[in-house]
Write a protein that holds these residues in place. Structure first.
Motif, PDB file in Angstrom:
ATOM      1  N   GLY A 162      32.976  46.519  40.107  1.00 31.43           N
ATOM      2  CA  GLY A 162      34.183  47.373  39.910  1.00 31.43           C
ATOM      3  C   GLY A 162      33.797  48.853  40.589  1.00 31.43           C
ATOM      4  N   CYS A 184      33.475  49.227  44.178  1.00 32.35           N
ATOM      5  CA  CYS A 184      34.645  49.271  45.416  1.00 32.35           C
ATOM      6  C   CYS A 184      35.381  50.441  45.224  1.00 32.35           C
ATOM      7  CB  CYS A 184      35.595  48.318  44.461  1.00 32.35           C
ATOM      8  SG  CYS A 184      35.050  46.360  44.868  1.00 32.35           S
ATOM      9  N   ARG A 229      36.145  41.285  47.988  1.00 33.10           N
ATOM     10  CA  ARG A 229      36.730  41.651  46.688  1.00 33.10           C
ATOM     11  C   ARG A 229      37.476  43.087  46.665  1.00 33.10           C
ATOM     12  NH1 ARG A 229      35.376  44.739  42.241  1.00 33.10           N
ATOM     13  NH2 ARG A 229      35.716  43.683  40.276  1.00 33.10           N
ATOM     14  N   TYR A 267      41.433  44.078  46.205  1.00 36.37           N
ATOM     15  CA  TYR A 267      42.016  44.997  44.894  1.00 36.37           C
ATOM     16  C   TYR A 267      42.678  45.922  45.734  1.00 36.37           C
ATOM     17  CZ  TYR A 267      39.838  42.950  40.771  1.00 36.37           C
ATOM     18  OH  TYR A 267      39.694  41.957  39.665  1.00 36.37           O
ATOM     19  N   THR A 286      46.324  45.046  46.243  1.00 40.22           N
ATOM     20  CA  THR A 286      47.013  45.145  45.232  1.00 40.22           C
ATOM     21  C   THR A 286      47.637  46.640  44.965  1.00 40.22           C
ATOM     22  OG1 THR A 286      46.027  43.255  44.082  1.00 40.22           O
ATOM     23  CG2 THR A 286      47.204  44.623  42.706  1.00 40.22           C
ATOM     24  N   GLU A 287      46.469  47.471  44.936  1.00 42.81           N
ATOM     25  CA  GLU A 287      46.663  48.925  44.685  1.00 42.81           C
ATOM     26  C   GLU A 287      47.825  49.688  45.673  1.00 42.81           C
ATOM     27  OE1 GLU A 287      45.914  50.611  42.190  1.00 42.81           O
ATOM     28  OE2 GLU A 287      45.252  48.724  40.964  1.00 42.81           O
ATOM     29  N   SER A 295      48.301  42.800  37.703  1.00 45.65           N
ATOM     30  CA  SER A 295      46.886  42.498  37.737  1.00 45.65           C
ATOM     31  C   SER A 295      46.446  41.627  38.784  1.00 45.65           C
ATOM     32  CB  SER A 295      46.451  41.814  36.366  1.00 45.65           C
ATOM     33  OG  SER A 295      47.061  40.591  35.860  1.00 45.65           O
ATOM     34  N   THR A 296      45.341  41.381  39.076  1.00 45.61           N
ATOM     35  CA  THR A 296      44.743  40.787  39.949  1.00 45.61           C
ATOM     36  C   THR A 296      43.652  39.435  39.658  1.00 45.61           C
ATOM     37  OG1 THR A 296      44.866  42.588  41.526  1.00 45.61           O
ATOM     38  CG2 THR A 296      43.036  40.913  42.053  1.00 45.61           C
TER      39      THR A 296
END
Length: 348
Positions: A210, A213, A225, A229, A232-233, A247-248
């Motif tokens: 995490g 990223c 990955r 994310y 999504t953001e 959430s993802t």
């Protein structure tokens, strides 16, 4: 130099029968970028184990979502191509990475129209070995073997292109209209963790923890990955969604090796048990609805969530053949045709 466009999507069996599903799965799973193990071991896994049982189960799943006109993914892709064609003067052909609608046939179609410079468009927003990369590699192999005088230019992954994010967000907003959700789950297609490390050009940046990223790196250009994310953001920001309600997760794992987590099916169970009653699911790894969205998410996902205690559930459709999505693709094509520039994404 006459130009043309090749759109490439995943593909589909010719019918929802085990007879047609088996060769389709064979081509798909024998791809070294899908199951990236020793060729002998891959042959044992796929042809010695998987193809003895899975074609029947997959055929049953396909039969649940099959349209009267044919495969949903194929029909949607054809409709999308037609809408794009109406907004550009360039000839456009449609090919599939797997199945009978081959990339070779599509390039031949363009060649027959006098095209010798092609914009290759993998219909995947994100970069992954098993999706975007395998399309590019296959197209290059076919071009070099059968069409050596042809030139290929590839559209980059467009997962964070601002215009794309606006259209994706508009689509999601329309899908959510009138649904008073408790939670939104962004479910992306899963890949093995080793694919992330294999795609890392630095060979050390991606740690799958995490934190990597969030640190700017050239590795993000090929990190699936990170790109999921990020999508999504970006949608959260575009729509002003409450981040504590989003959430993802990742779906469709295969085998026992570590895959990206959290797993979507586990999230359905967790959210239901934790008191989430109204769940909306978004599937942005796909631009066209297909088996993984229509059956695995829209049908099985709903059952899993309700069994875990949830009540209301919706799957927001993919972009499919939306007019604004087709117009954006035509805009990218026309820009490339006139000044050779391609859309950009913002690496964070």
């Amino acid at each position: 130099m006459p130009k043309g466009v090749l759109l490439v999507n995943l593909g589909s069996p010719d019918s929802p029968t085990a007879k047609d599903v088996k060769p389709y799965l064979d081509e798909f799973l024998m791809d070294e970028r899908v199951i990236d193990v020793n060729p002998v071991l891959r042959n044992i896994i796929v042809r010695g184990i998987i193809l003895n049982t899975r074609p029947k189960r997959s055929a049953e799943a396909y039969s649940k979502i099959w349209w009267e006109e044919g495969s949903p993914l194929i029909i949607i892709s054809e409709r999308f191509m037609e809408k794009v064609s109406q907004q550009t003067s360039l000839p456009i052909a449609l090919g599939m990475r797997y199945g009978s609608m081959t990339i070779k046939n599509a390039l031949q179609e363009l060649k027959d129209k006098g095209v010798d410079e092609v914009l290759l468009v993998p219909l995947y927003p994100h970069y992954a070995m098993s999706s975007y990369e395998t399309v590019v590699v296959k197209a290059m192999e076919v071009q070099q073997e059968y069409f050596p005088s042809m030139q290929l230019t590839t559209l980059p992954a467009f997962y964070s292109n601002p215009d794309y994010i606006k259209i994706l967000s508009n689509s999601i907003a329309e899908g959510l209209k009138g649904f008073d959700y408790d939670h939104i789950l962004f479910s992306y297609h899963g890949i093995p963790e080793r694919h992330i490390k294999k795609s890392d050009p630095t060979r050390f940046h991606c740690q799958l923890n995490g934190a990597c990223c969030k640190a700017n790196s050239v590795a993000h250009h090929t990190c699936y990955r990170h790109q999921c994310y990020d999508t999504t953001e970006l949608v959260i920001a575009q729509l002003g969604l409450p981040s504590d309600k989003v959430s993802t997760s990742f779906q469709s794992r295969l085998g026992s090796d570590p895959w990206l987590q959290p797993f979507t099916d586990h999230e359905f169970e967790r959210l239901g048990k934790e008191g989430i009653e109204r769940l909306a699911v978004i599937t942005p790894a796909f631009v066209s609805d297909c088996l993984e969205t229509l059956e695995e998410i829209a049908m099985e996902g709903k059952e899993q969530f309700v069994e875990a205690g949830g009540k209301d559930y919706i799957h927001v459709p993919c972009l499919n053949d939306r007019d604004d999505w087709a117009s954006l693709m035509a805009q990218w094509i026309n820009t490339w045709s006139t000044n050779q520039t391609l859309p950009e994404y913002n690496i964070q």
